[in-house]
Motif scaffolding. Structure first.
Motif, PDB file in Angstrom:
ATOM      1  N   UNK A   1       0.836  -1.180   0.000  1.00 46.01           N
ATOM      2  CA  UNK A   1       0.000   0.000   0.000  1.00 46.01           C
ATOM      3  C   UNK A   1       0.887   1.251   0.000  1.00 46.01           C
ATOM      4  N   UNK A   2       0.556   2.202  -0.826  1.00 39.94           N
ATOM      5  CA  UNK A   2       1.341   3.428  -0.950  1.00 39.94           C
ATOM      6  C   UNK A   2       1.217   4.270   0.320  1.00 39.94           C
ATOM      7  N   UNK A   3       2.308   4.925   0.654  1.00 39.39           N
ATOM      8  CA  UNK A   3       2.304   5.836   1.796  1.00 39.39           C
ATOM      9  C   UNK A   3       1.401   7.029   1.492  1.00 39.39           C
ATOM     10  N   UNK A   4       0.640   7.433   2.455  1.00 41.02           N
ATOM     11  CA  UNK A   4      -0.194   8.618   2.300  1.00 41.02           C
ATOM     12  C   UNK A   4       0.297   9.688   3.261  1.00 41.02           C
ATOM     13  N   UNK A   5       0.166  10.924   2.833  1.00 42.72           N
ATOM     14  CA  UNK A   5       0.543  12.046   3.690  1.00 42.72           C
ATOM     15  C   UNK A   5      -0.574  12.237   4.711  1.00 42.72           C
ATOM     16  N   UNK A   6      -0.252  12.204   5.990  1.00 40.96           N
ATOM     17  CA  UNK A   6      -1.306  12.361   7.001  1.00 40.96           C
ATOM     18  C   UNK A   6      -1.956  13.744   6.936  1.00 40.96           C
ATOM     19  N   UNK A   7      -3.256  13.760   7.085  1.00 36.52           N
ATOM     20  CA  UNK A   7      -3.989  15.031   7.158  1.00 36.52           C
ATOM     21  C   UNK A   7      -4.420  15.318   8.593  1.00 36.52           C
ATOM     22  N   UNK A   8      -4.375  14.311   9.462  1.00 44.10           N
ATOM     23  CA  UNK A   8      -4.889  14.433  10.825  1.00 44.10           C
ATOM     24  C   UNK A   8      -3.813  14.018  11.818  1.00 44.10           C
ATOM     25  N   UNK A   9      -3.581  14.855  12.816  1.00 41.49           N
ATOM     26  CA  UNK A   9      -2.647  14.476  13.874  1.00 41.49           C
ATOM     27  C   UNK A   9      -3.133  15.033  15.206  1.00 41.49           C
ATOM     28  N   UNK A  10      -2.810  14.296  16.246  1.00 39.90           N
ATOM     29  CA  UNK A  10      -3.171  14.691  17.603  1.00 39.90           C
ATOM     30  C   UNK A  10      -1.915  14.684  18.457  1.00 39.90           C
ATOM     31  N   UNK A  11      -1.611  15.818  19.048  1.00 36.72           N
ATOM     32  CA  UNK A  11      -0.577  15.905  20.067  1.00 36.72           C
ATOM     33  C   UNK A  11      -1.281  15.756  21.412  1.00 36.72           C
ATOM     34  N   UNK A  12      -0.630  15.099  22.331  1.00 41.46           N
ATOM     35  CA  UNK A  12      -1.278  14.708  23.575  1.00 41.46           C
ATOM     36  C   UNK A  12      -0.571  15.337  24.765  1.00 41.46           C
ATOM     37  N   UNK A  13      -1.331  15.995  25.625  1.00 42.09           N
ATOM     38  CA  UNK A  13      -0.811  16.574  26.854  1.00 42.09           C
ATOM     39  C   UNK A  13      -1.556  16.032  28.059  1.00 42.09           C
ATOM     40  N   UNK A  14      -0.828  15.808  29.117  1.00 41.02           N
ATOM     41  CA  UNK A  14      -1.422  15.240  30.325  1.00 41.02           C
ATOM     42  C   UNK A  14      -0.946  16.045  31.521  1.00 41.02           C
ATOM     43  N   UNK A  15      -1.870  16.747  32.152  1.00 39.31           N
ATOM     44  CA  UNK A  15      -1.529  17.668  33.239  1.00 39.31           C
ATOM     45  C   UNK A  15      -2.135  17.224  34.569  1.00 39.31           C
ATOM     46  N   UNK A  16      -2.193  15.907  34.758  1.00 44.60           N
ATOM     47  CA  UNK A  16      -2.835  15.365  35.953  1.00 44.60           C
ATOM     48  C   UNK A  16      -1.836  14.735  36.922  1.00 44.60           C
ATOM     49  N   UNK A  17      -0.540  14.916  36.702  1.00 44.35           N
ATOM     50  CA  UNK A  17       0.474  14.335  37.568  1.00 44.35           C
ATOM     51  C   UNK A  17       0.746  12.893  37.197  1.00 44.35           C
ATOM     52  N   UNK A  18       1.994  12.530  37.170  1.00 47.30           N
ATOM     53  CA  UNK A  18       2.371  11.167  36.808  1.00 47.30           C
ATOM     54  C   UNK A  18       2.206  10.924  35.324  1.00 47.30           C
ATOM     55  N   UNK A  19       2.531   9.725  34.906  1.00 51.11           N
ATOM     56  CA  UNK A  19       2.412   9.402  33.484  1.00 51.11           C
ATOM     57  C   UNK A  19       0.948   9.205  33.083  1.00 51.11           C
ATOM     58  N   UNK A  53      -5.359  18.927   9.662  1.00 51.91           N
ATOM     59  CA  UNK A  53      -5.972  19.265  10.946  1.00 51.91           C
ATOM     60  C   UNK A  53      -5.001  18.795  12.023  1.00 51.91           C
ATOM     61  N   UNK A  54      -4.436  19.742  12.722  1.00 49.41           N
ATOM     62  CA  UNK A  54      -3.476  19.458  13.788  1.00 49.41           C
ATOM     63  C   UNK A  54      -4.155  19.808  15.100  1.00 49.41           C
ATOM     64  N   UNK A  55      -4.124  18.880  16.035  1.00 50.67           N
ATOM     65  CA  UNK A  55      -4.829  19.134  17.289  1.00 50.67           C
ATOM     66  C   UNK A  55      -3.944  18.853  18.494  1.00 50.67           C
TER      67      UNK A  55
END
Length: 139
Positions: A1-19, A53-55
């Protein structure tokens, strides 16, 4: 399958202490992979006129939850802060559903702000769990 350029990404932040719980990040990765490779989702996003769409999804203490959208020349950015107070108490299945729901909210915010037609159905939990297994098999 051919590589596709991603249109959607999610960066993840966690501010609740610990991993953060692994199941949330696994779900984000799986849903992102599914959306980026699905022709129906790609066609839906193309109607936005934006390249991607970058989130940023952040889990924060109660009371800090909110969402914002920025529309640039080529990129739409959505920042979503959700209440992370009880996240460590959730089962793996509930964490998968929480992350799926958060991604749905990100997409809905972009859809509403850009006045896009309704989006395709989000992947089911079964599809997400299968993609998580596939990702682990590739490691």
């Amino acid at each position: 399958m051919a590589e596709t350029v991603p249109w959607f990404s999610v960066n993840f932040g966690y501010e609740m202490g610990g991993p953060p719980p692994d199941a949330v990040e696994e779900t984000i990765d799986a849903v992102s992979e599914i959306l980026n490779t699905d022709p129906g989702w790609r066609a839906w996003w193309r109607t936005s006129g934006s390249a991607d769409l970058v989130s940023l999804l952040r889990y924060v203490p109660a009371g800090d939850a909110a969402g914002e959208v920025w529309v640039g020349d080529a990129t739409v950015q959505v920042e979503l802060a959700r209440d992370g107070t009880n996240i460590k108490r959730l089962t793996t299945a509930a964490l998968h559903e929480e992350a799926r729901s958060a991604i749905g909210q990100i997409i809905a915010v972009a859809q509403q702000n850009l006045r896009l037609r309704p989006h395709p159905a989000l992947p089911t939990i079964t599809e997400i769990e299968e993609e998580i297994r596939n990702i682990h098999d590739d490691d």
